[in-house]
Structure formats: C-alpha cells, structure tokens
Scaffold this motif. Structure first.
Motif, PDB file in Angstrom:
ATOM      1  N   GLY A  50       0.969  -1.361   0.100  1.00 37.17           N
ATOM      2  CA  GLY A  50       0.002  -0.136   0.101  1.00 37.17           C
ATOM      3  C   GLY A  50       0.362   0.858  -0.319  1.00 37.17           C
ATOM      4  N   GLU A  51       1.644   0.878   0.436  1.00 36.80           N
ATOM      5  CA  GLU A  51       3.136   2.342   0.864  1.00 36.80           C
ATOM      6  C   GLU A  51       3.806   2.598  -0.487  1.00 36.80           C
ATOM      7  N   LEU A  52       3.876   1.399  -0.909  1.00 33.45           N
ATOM      8  CA  LEU A  52       5.049   1.130  -2.415  1.00 33.45           C
ATOM      9  C   LEU A  52       3.627   2.283  -3.676  1.00 33.45           C
ATOM     10  N   LEU A  53       2.642   1.547  -3.392  1.00 35.14           N
ATOM     11  CA  LEU A  53       1.553   2.041  -4.383  1.00 35.14           C
ATOM     12  C   LEU A  53       0.913   3.400  -4.196  1.00 35.14           C
ATOM     13  N   ALA A  54       1.246   3.939  -2.619  1.00 33.38           N
ATOM     14  CA  ALA A  54       1.234   5.096  -2.979  1.00 33.38           C
ATOM     15  C   ALA A  54       2.890   6.025  -3.604  1.00 33.38           C
ATOM     16  N   TRP A  55       3.833   5.754  -3.196  1.00 31.28           N
ATOM     17  CA  TRP A  55       4.710   6.104  -3.411  1.00 31.28           C
ATOM     18  C   TRP A  55       4.655   5.407  -4.922  1.00 31.28           C
ATOM     19  N   LEU A  56       4.761   5.054  -6.043  1.00 27.40           N
ATOM     20  CA  LEU A  56       4.542   5.079  -7.219  1.00 27.40           C
ATOM     21  C   LEU A  56       3.591   6.118  -7.404  1.00 27.40           C
ATOM     22  N   ASP A  57       2.428   6.232  -7.382  1.00 28.37           N
ATOM     23  CA  ASP A  57       1.467   7.338  -7.649  1.00 28.37           C
ATOM     24  C   ASP A  57       2.342   8.721  -7.210  1.00 28.37           C
ATOM     25  N   ASP A  58       2.500   9.124  -6.803  1.00 29.84           N
ATOM     26  CA  ASP A  58       3.654  10.183  -6.633  1.00 29.84           C
ATOM     27  C   ASP A  58       4.256  10.358  -7.677  1.00 29.84           C
ATOM     28  N   PHE A  59       5.450   8.950  -7.812  1.00 35.66           N
ATOM     29  CA  PHE A  59       6.538   9.309  -8.905  1.00 35.66           C
ATOM     30  C   PHE A  59       6.250   9.216 -10.170  1.00 35.66           C
ATOM     31  N   SER A  60       4.609   8.499 -10.559  1.00 33.38           N
ATOM     32  CA  SER A  60       4.389   9.033 -11.596  1.00 33.38           C
ATOM     33  C   SER A  60       3.939  10.128 -12.111  1.00 33.38           C
ATOM     34  N   ALA A  61       3.189  10.453 -10.823  1.00 30.57           N
ATOM     35  CA  ALA A  61       2.479  11.995 -10.879  1.00 30.57           C
ATOM     36  C   ALA A  61       3.954  12.778 -11.519  1.00 30.57           C
ATOM     37  N   ARG A  62       4.904  12.695 -11.313  1.00 34.24           N
ATOM     38  CA  ARG A  62       5.823  13.570 -11.065  1.00 34.24           C
ATOM     39  C   ARG A  62       6.627  13.759 -12.414  1.00 34.24           C
ATOM     40  N   HIS A  63       6.927  12.492 -13.221  1.00 36.47           N
ATOM     41  CA  HIS A  63       7.197  11.549 -14.169  1.00 36.47           C
ATOM     42  C   HIS A  63       6.575  11.176 -15.341  1.00 36.47           C
ATOM     43  N   TRP A  64       5.514  10.837 -15.419  1.00 35.99           N
ATOM     44  CA  TRP A  64       4.868  10.139 -17.015  1.00 35.99           C
ATOM     45  C   TRP A  64       3.362  10.779 -16.152  1.00 35.99           C
ATOM     46  N   ASP A  65       3.283  11.667 -15.549  1.00 35.29           N
ATOM     47  CA  ASP A  65       1.799  12.007 -15.963  1.00 35.29           C
ATOM     48  C   ASP A  65       1.616  13.525 -17.759  1.00 35.29           C
ATOM     49  N   PHE A  66       2.304  13.260 -18.804  1.00 39.46           N
ATOM     50  CA  PHE A  66       1.492  14.172 -19.542  1.00 39.46           C
ATOM     51  C   PHE A  66       0.604  14.603 -20.374  1.00 39.46           C
ATOM     52  N   ARG A  67      -0.544  14.406 -19.425  1.00 39.89           N
ATOM     53  CA  ARG A  67      -2.276  14.488 -19.621  1.00 39.89           C
ATOM     54  C   ARG A  67      -2.405  15.840 -18.676  1.00 39.89           C
ATOM     55  N   GLY A  68      -2.171  16.213 -17.971  1.00 43.00           N
ATOM     56  CA  GLY A  68      -1.914  17.093 -16.628  1.00 43.00           C
ATOM     57  C   GLY A  68      -3.283  17.436 -16.293  1.00 43.00           C
ATOM     58  N   GLY A  69      -4.353  16.243 -16.503  1.00 41.51           N
ATOM     59  CA  GLY A  69      -6.117  16.988 -16.659  1.00 41.51           C
ATOM     60  C   GLY A  69      -6.408  16.672 -17.880  1.00 41.51           C
ATOM     61  N   ARG A  70      -5.669  16.717 -19.266  1.00 39.73           N
ATOM     62  CA  ARG A  70      -6.484  16.752 -20.152  1.00 39.73           C
ATOM     63  C   ARG A  70      -7.076  14.951 -20.857  1.00 39.73           C
ATOM     64  N   GLU A  71      -7.352  15.407 -21.598  1.00 40.65           N
ATOM     65  CA  GLU A  71      -8.060  13.930 -22.737  1.00 40.65           C
ATOM     66  C   GLU A  71      -6.560  13.324 -22.756  1.00 40.65           C
ATOM     67  N   ARG A  72      -7.245  11.689 -23.505  1.00 40.99           N
ATOM     68  CA  ARG A  72      -5.516  11.849 -24.272  1.00 40.99           C
ATOM     69  C   ARG A  72      -4.868  12.240 -24.822  1.00 40.99           C
ATOM     70  N   PRO A  73      -5.149  12.597 -26.407  1.00 38.11           N
ATOM     71  CA  PRO A  73      -5.201  13.076 -27.357  1.00 38.11           C
ATOM     72  C   PRO A  73      -4.565  14.906 -26.849  1.00 38.11           C
ATOM     73  N   GLU A  74      -4.522  15.441 -25.955  1.00 38.49           N
ATOM     74  CA  GLU A  74      -4.044  16.537 -25.778  1.00 38.49           C
ATOM     75  C   GLU A  74      -2.877  16.284 -24.962  1.00 38.49           C
ATOM     76  N   ALA A  75      -2.263  14.632 -24.620  1.00 41.67           N
ATOM     77  CA  ALA A  75      -0.995  14.670 -23.482  1.00 41.67           C
ATOM     78  C   ALA A  75       0.022  15.431 -24.286  1.00 41.67           C
ATOM     79  N   ARG A  76       1.102  15.698 -24.095  1.00 38.87           N
ATOM     80  CA  ARG A  76       2.362  16.006 -24.759  1.00 38.87           C
ATOM     81  C   ARG A  76       3.110  14.788 -24.198  1.00 38.87           C
ATOM     82  N   GLU A  77       4.082  14.608 -25.195  1.00 41.28           N
ATOM     83  CA  GLU A  77       4.809  13.466 -25.803  1.00 41.28           C
ATOM     84  C   GLU A  77       6.098  14.187 -25.411  1.00 41.28           C
ATOM     85  N   PRO A  78       6.928  13.258 -24.727  1.00 36.16           N
ATOM     86  CA  PRO A  78       8.314  13.858 -23.452  1.00 36.16           C
ATOM     87  C   PRO A  78       9.577  13.517 -24.789  1.00 36.16           C
ATOM     88  N   ASP A  79      10.133  13.910 -24.849  1.00 37.55           N
ATOM     89  CA  ASP A  79      11.805  13.742 -25.452  1.00 37.55           C
ATOM     90  C   ASP A  79      12.252  13.451 -24.970  1.00 37.55           C
TER      91      ASP A  79
END
Length: 306
Positions: A50-79
């Motif tokens: 449970g604690e690892l999932l919370a850590w991964l949720d926070d980590f992925s929000a900082r590094h893998w969330d390219f939508r920022g609340g937008r719909e999927r087609p509007e997500a940016r593509e990372p370089d």
C-alpha cells in the motif's frame, strides 16, 4: 530485463482478497516496473504494498503524467533518450500493454466493449463482432459502454472521412461502430447488443470514466456470482481497465473477469490505428498503478493486513 510477461491480478471468481493483494504486490515489484522507475532516477522504497503504491502514484505523477488533466489525445509527448524510449516499449510489452491476446474461455455470460476515441469505438466493436463470428459464445447481452464526452473536431473529421457524419459524442461513435460491425442492434446469429451512455459519478469535475461505465452497466443487468465477463479494450489499457473491472464487478458481484486487447488485424475497422509512443505507454503505466492502488485499498479494507 527478463523476457517473461508479468501476470495481472487474477480475475477468477471468488479470488481471496489476500491473493489479489499479493498479485498486485508482484506487479508493482516486477523487474519492468522497477527498471522504468530507475530509468527516471527513482529508487522504490522497500515497504508494504500500500505504501509502495502511494510512492509510485506520486512518482508517476511527477515523471509520467503528460496529460495534466487533459484528454489523452491532448497529452504532450516527452523528449526521451532513445535508449530509455526502447526500455519503455519493452517494459510495456512485458506488462501486457502491447500485444493482443485472444479470450481465454469459449463461453461468457457477458461481453462488454469499452468506449474511447472514435477510432477505438469502431475498432473494439469490430473486434467484438469478429469474436462472435469466430465462435465465441455469449449467453447474455453484448454491451458497448461509453460516456457523453463530446468528440473532438479531429474525431468528427475522421468519422466523416468514412461517411459517418451524425456522431457528436463517444457513445454516438460506439453506436455507429455497433451498426457497422453487426449490421443492426442484433448480430445474426448471436446475442443482442446494447449501447449504454454512463453518467459521471462526479459530474462537476469530469466525464464518466471506466469505472463509472462498468458500475452503470452492472446496474442495468442481473449479475450472478460466477458469471464470466469478457472486457474488450485496447492492449495498452488492459492492465488498468482489468483492475477497474475486478474492483467494480469482480469483487462486489463475484464475477470472473477476463480482459483482452483488440487485435487490429481482426477488427475490420476503417480508421487507422494511432502510433503508440513511449510517452503514451508511460502514461498508461501510471494509469495501471493508480487503478491497482484503488483496487488494493478496496481489498485491504476486507483484509487489513494485505
């Protein structure tokens, strides 16, 4: 990175909460997940799931969330560095997000097709029709589940290019897909097909999401313990939507859940498949983590020490 695929939490009817929690722990501690985290400078803590999932949720929000609340087609593509991009795609393959798999059973009581972008609505309904024509038995109703999300101009233009001009929402696209794939609201021979538009459980904040559509459908049918439910989506969404289905259908109703991704070569859909980029895969690894976190919390409420 090992070559074996990482199993998802089992959708077997009556799976104990402790087993679901253990399988979730296996997924989040798997080599592909850990190597993805390491590639982005992270080091997962050695802690309870449970604690690892919370850590991964926070980590992925900082590094893998390219939508920022937008719909999927509007997500940016990372370089991304090419080496990291290759690692991402290979990790996604090992996590079951790239390759299509056929239904593991020949008979289901229910088949649900999940909505999405316009091209996905046509592809998934087309694949469902292929499964029925190929001998899959569904003893109940096939249901195509969507929301009232307005289609983007690009989606409407794509549909218009193949002669579909009367679609304003996602559920309209699903309805067009059903009519194209099955010829009517009832395949011949085969079970009847229904298209359902689900309301949002939080309408002031967002449209209906996957769990909303699954709960809404469950309220329209009579589910019995042991019923087999086949969920049809795209391979990239299988991990998170499978876990959503276990949480919304498997656990409360005692259903067995199988989730499969569409094989585009068998779907008979006229719209091209968008290119799935490393950024898209990272975004959906995050979706899987969040879905597993919610599922883990629900089963931990049953067995607090899971």
């Amino acid at each position: 990175m090992p070559d074996s695929h990482v199993p998802l939490p089992p959708g077997t009817a009556g799976t104990p909460a402790s087993t679901l929690a253990a399988e979730i722990a296996g997924w989040i501690n798997s080599a592909p997940v850990r190597e993805l985290v390491a590639a982005f400078g992270g080091r997962p803590p050695e802690t309870r799931p449970g604690e690892l999932l919370a850590w991964l949720d926070d980590f992925s929000a900082r590094h893998w969330d390219f939508r920022g609340g937008r719909e999927r087609p509007e997500a940016r593509e990372p370089d991304l560095d090419p080496g990291i991009a290759r690692l991402v795609v290979e990790a996604a393959r090992l996590l079951g997000m790239v390759e299509a798999t056929p239904p593991p059973q020949p008979v289901y009581q229910h088949l649900i097709v999940l909505g999405g972008l316009a091209h996905a609505c046509l592809r998934r309904t087309g694949y469902a029709a292929h499964l029925i024509r190929s001998g899959l038995t569904v003893t109940g109703v096939i249901a195509a589940l969507g929301s009232l999300r307005p289609l983007s101009q690009a989606e409407r233009d794509n549909l218009a290019a193949i002669g579909v001009t009367d679609c304003g929402t996602e559920v309209d696209a699903l309805n067009a897909g059903v009519r194209r794939a099955f010829g009517s609201s009832r395949p011949t021979p085969g079970p009847p097909v229904r298209v359902l538009a689900a309301p949002s459980s939080d309408p002031t904040v967002r449209r209906a999401h996957t769990a909303d559509t699954q709960r809404f459908w469950a309220g329209q049918v009579r589910l019995s313990p042991g019923d087999r439910v086949l969920v049809v989506t795209a391979p990239i969404y299988v991990p998170f939507q499978h876990c959503d289905a276990i949480r919304t259908l498997g656990v409360p109703y005692g259903c067995a859940i199988d989730t499969v991704g569409v094989d585009p070569t068998l779907a008979d859909a006229p719209l091209p498949e968008p290119t799935l980029t490393p950024g898209r895969y990272l975004q959906e690894v995050r979706s899987a983590i969040r879905s597993m976190r919610t599922l883990h919390a629900s089963v931990s409420a049953v067995e607090p020490h899971a």
